[in-house]
Scaffold this active site. Structure first.
Site, PDB file in Angstrom:
ATOM      1  N   SER A  63      -0.433  15.808 -12.042  1.00  0.00           N
ATOM      2  CA  SER A  63      -0.835  15.930 -13.349  1.00  0.00           C
ATOM      3  C   SER A  63      -1.661  17.473 -13.717  1.00  0.00           C
ATOM      4  O   SER A  63      -2.311  17.791 -12.926  1.00  0.00           O
ATOM      5  CB  SER A  63      -2.063  14.687 -13.481  1.00  0.00           C
ATOM      6  OG  SER A  63      -2.543  15.378 -14.959  1.00  0.00           O
ATOM      7  N   ASP A 121       0.436  -1.465   0.144  1.00  0.00           N
ATOM      8  CA  ASP A 121       0.146   0.053  -0.082  1.00  0.00           C
ATOM      9  C   ASP A 121       0.764   1.176  -0.378  1.00  0.00           C
ATOM     10  O   ASP A 121       1.376   1.914   1.158  1.00  0.00           O
ATOM     11  CB  ASP A 121      -0.709  -0.080   1.313  1.00  0.00           C
ATOM     12  CG  ASP A 121      -1.881   0.956   1.293  1.00  0.00           C
ATOM     13  OD1 ASP A 121      -1.663   1.408   2.561  1.00  0.00           O
ATOM     14  OD2 ASP A 121      -2.361   1.517   0.130  1.00  0.00           O
TER      15      ASP A 121
HETATM   16  O1  LIG Z   1      -6.054   4.312   3.850  1.00  0.00           O
HETATM   17  C1  LIG Z   1      -5.504   4.624   2.478  1.00  0.00           C
HETATM   18  C2  LIG Z   1      -4.258   4.085   2.112  1.00  0.00           C
HETATM   19  N1  LIG Z   1      -4.467   3.215   1.145  1.00  0.00           N
HETATM   20  C3  LIG Z   1      -5.793   3.204   1.243  1.00  0.00           C
HETATM   21  C4  LIG Z   1      -5.702   1.133   1.686  1.00  0.00           C
HETATM   22  N2  LIG Z   1      -7.173   1.492   1.908  1.00  0.00           N
HETATM   23  C5  LIG Z   1      -6.562  -0.418   1.791  1.00  0.00           C
HETATM   24  C6  LIG Z   1      -7.648  -0.822   2.986  1.00  0.00           C
HETATM   25  C7  LIG Z   1      -7.343  -2.743   2.204  1.00  0.00           C
HETATM   26  C8  LIG Z   1      -7.660  -3.181   2.881  1.00  0.00           C
HETATM   27  C9  LIG Z   1      -9.042  -2.819   3.802  1.00  0.00           C
HETATM   28  C10 LIG Z   1     -10.140  -4.620   4.351  1.00  0.00           C
HETATM   29  F1  LIG Z   1      -9.536  -5.198   4.559  1.00  0.00           F
HETATM   30  F2  LIG Z   1     -11.306  -4.239   3.743  1.00  0.00           F
HETATM   31  F3  LIG Z   1     -10.349  -4.141   5.912  1.00  0.00           F
HETATM   32  C11 LIG Z   1      -9.070  -1.808   4.519  1.00  0.00           C
HETATM   33  C12 LIG Z   1      -8.291  -1.161   4.029  1.00  0.00           C
HETATM   34  N3  LIG Z   1      -4.891  -0.163   1.938  1.00  0.00           N
HETATM   35  O2  LIG Z   1      -5.140   0.583   1.377  1.00  0.00           O
HETATM   36  C13 LIG Z   1      -6.761   3.642   1.516  1.00  0.00           C
END
Ligand SMILES: O[C@H]1CN[C@@H](c2nc(-c3ccc(C(F)(F)F)cc3)no2)C1
Length: 330
Positions: free
Chosen positions: A199, A35
């Site tokens: 951008s 991420d």
């Molecule tokens: O926070 C920001 C940073 N990058 C975005 C992000 N969001 C999640 C995430 C992954 C999996 C889940 C779950 F498994 F459904 F709980 C929830 C959120 N991973 O990166 C948004």
């Protein structure tokens, strides 16, 4: 050297991409979601109550001879969708895509939100943003990449995500066979801890010129969609027959049989651009004959988000050494 490469498996219909990660000695294996929009490396652990676990692999620091507790340290993450996780911190050996970091702060989850419990596709996250938004207390910790970079040929990593197919992340090198056009670089403003860039404009469909309007946003592999300013979103859906903003879906929807135009965003001074195929912009069926658009408003976020729908349309270079973001077609 393809050993510094991690295959990213698409999960849940291109909603997130996980990669195999080893932690500890002997190595314990996990599927973690890379991420670039956050900066904590955390993993489901044996500290969780059994109600919070639903088949995920659990890291057990007591079974690792190289684990060392960071006494007095805690962490507490909150994600864009309202989900959360928190716990304690150990240092241990972490290997991703052939790159090993000894003494990497591994945040072990003691609590996870229901959304994580239900998401059986992942065992945790690897934040690839900047350490300034790491949540460790009393002192922020560096990301896996920040710790690995000094020993890599180049202080960069690349994301080559694909539509409904495995993609790959490479650490420290650029696979010249993985991109078709030259890589065009934009300046990164990391002051908020994100891969933030601007951008210079966009185009809808096969329009030749670009609408010169600055789109300032983060490149976030952890966000699924492409979240843009309202004026851009309205212009785009103005060219999608029958598209409407639906209260019940909290976003733009259209009849699933609609032909959806491409969306291009410019890089650098607009000479180069990335084209997101219309196919990616018909994101999901709502179940009532309408489909949910891959482009939606960034209202309330404070900046735009170039999520997976944009990232999988290009070969992307996250150059931490020079604070640049490179985009190339593939
Ligand atoms: O926070 C920001 C940073 N990058 C975005 C992000 N969001 C999640 C995430 C992954 C999996 C889940 C779950 F498994 F459904 F709980 C929830 C959120 N991973 O990166 C948004």
């Amino acid at each position: 050297p393809d050993e510094d490469s991690a295959d990213a498996e698409p999960q849940l219909g291109d909603e997130e991409w996980t990669v195999p990660v080893s932690i500890g000695t002997p190595p314990q294996g996990f599927k973690l979601d890379l991420d670039t929009g956050s900066s904590d490396l955390w993993v489901f652990s044996t500290l969780l109550s059994k109600e919070e676990v639903n088949g995920q692999s659990l890291y057990d620091p007591n079974k690792s001879t190289t684990a060392a507790k960071m006494t007095g340290y805690t962490w507490d993450c909150h994600y864009g969708d309202g989900s959360f996780s928190s716990g304690y911190i150990y240092q241990d050996t972490v290997t991703i895509g052939g790159v090993t970091v000894a003494k990497q702060p591994v945040e072990v989850a003691k609590t996870v939100a229901p959304q994580f419990t239900q998401d059986t596709a992942l065992d945790g996250l690897v934040g690839l943003g900047f350490w300034t938004i790491n949540t460790a207390e009393p002192k922020k910790q560096k990301t896996f990449f920040e710790n690995a970079a000094p020993n890599l040929e180049k202080g960069l990593f690349t994301a080559d995500l694909k539509h409904e197919a495995p993609g790959s992340y490479n650490f420290g090198w650029i696979d010249e066979n993985a991109h078709a056009s030259n890589i065009t670089y934009a300046d990164v403003d990391s002051s908020d801890g994100y891969w933030m860039w601007t951008s210079p404009g966009y185009a809808v469909g096969d329009a030749k010129g670009i609408n010169k309007t600055a789109i300032r946003g983060i490149t976030d592999t952890g966000t699924t969609l492409l979240l843009l300013p309202d004026d851009v979103v309205d212009t785009y859906y103005g060219q999608v027959d029958g598209a409407t903003w639906a209260e019940e879906w909290s976003g733009y929807v259209f009849d699933c049989n609609t032909t959806v135009p491409d969306f291009s965003f410019a890089v650098d001074n607009g000479t180069a651009k990335v084209t997101v195929p219309g196919e990616y912009l018909n994101y999901a069926e709502n179940g009532d004959g309408t489909c949910y658009g891959g482009i939606q408003s960034d209202y309330g976020v404070g900046f735009s988000i170039f999520g997976d729908i944009a990232i999988k349309s290009a070969f992307v270079v996250f150059d931490q050494q020079n604070l640049k973001l490179g985009w190339a077609s593939k």
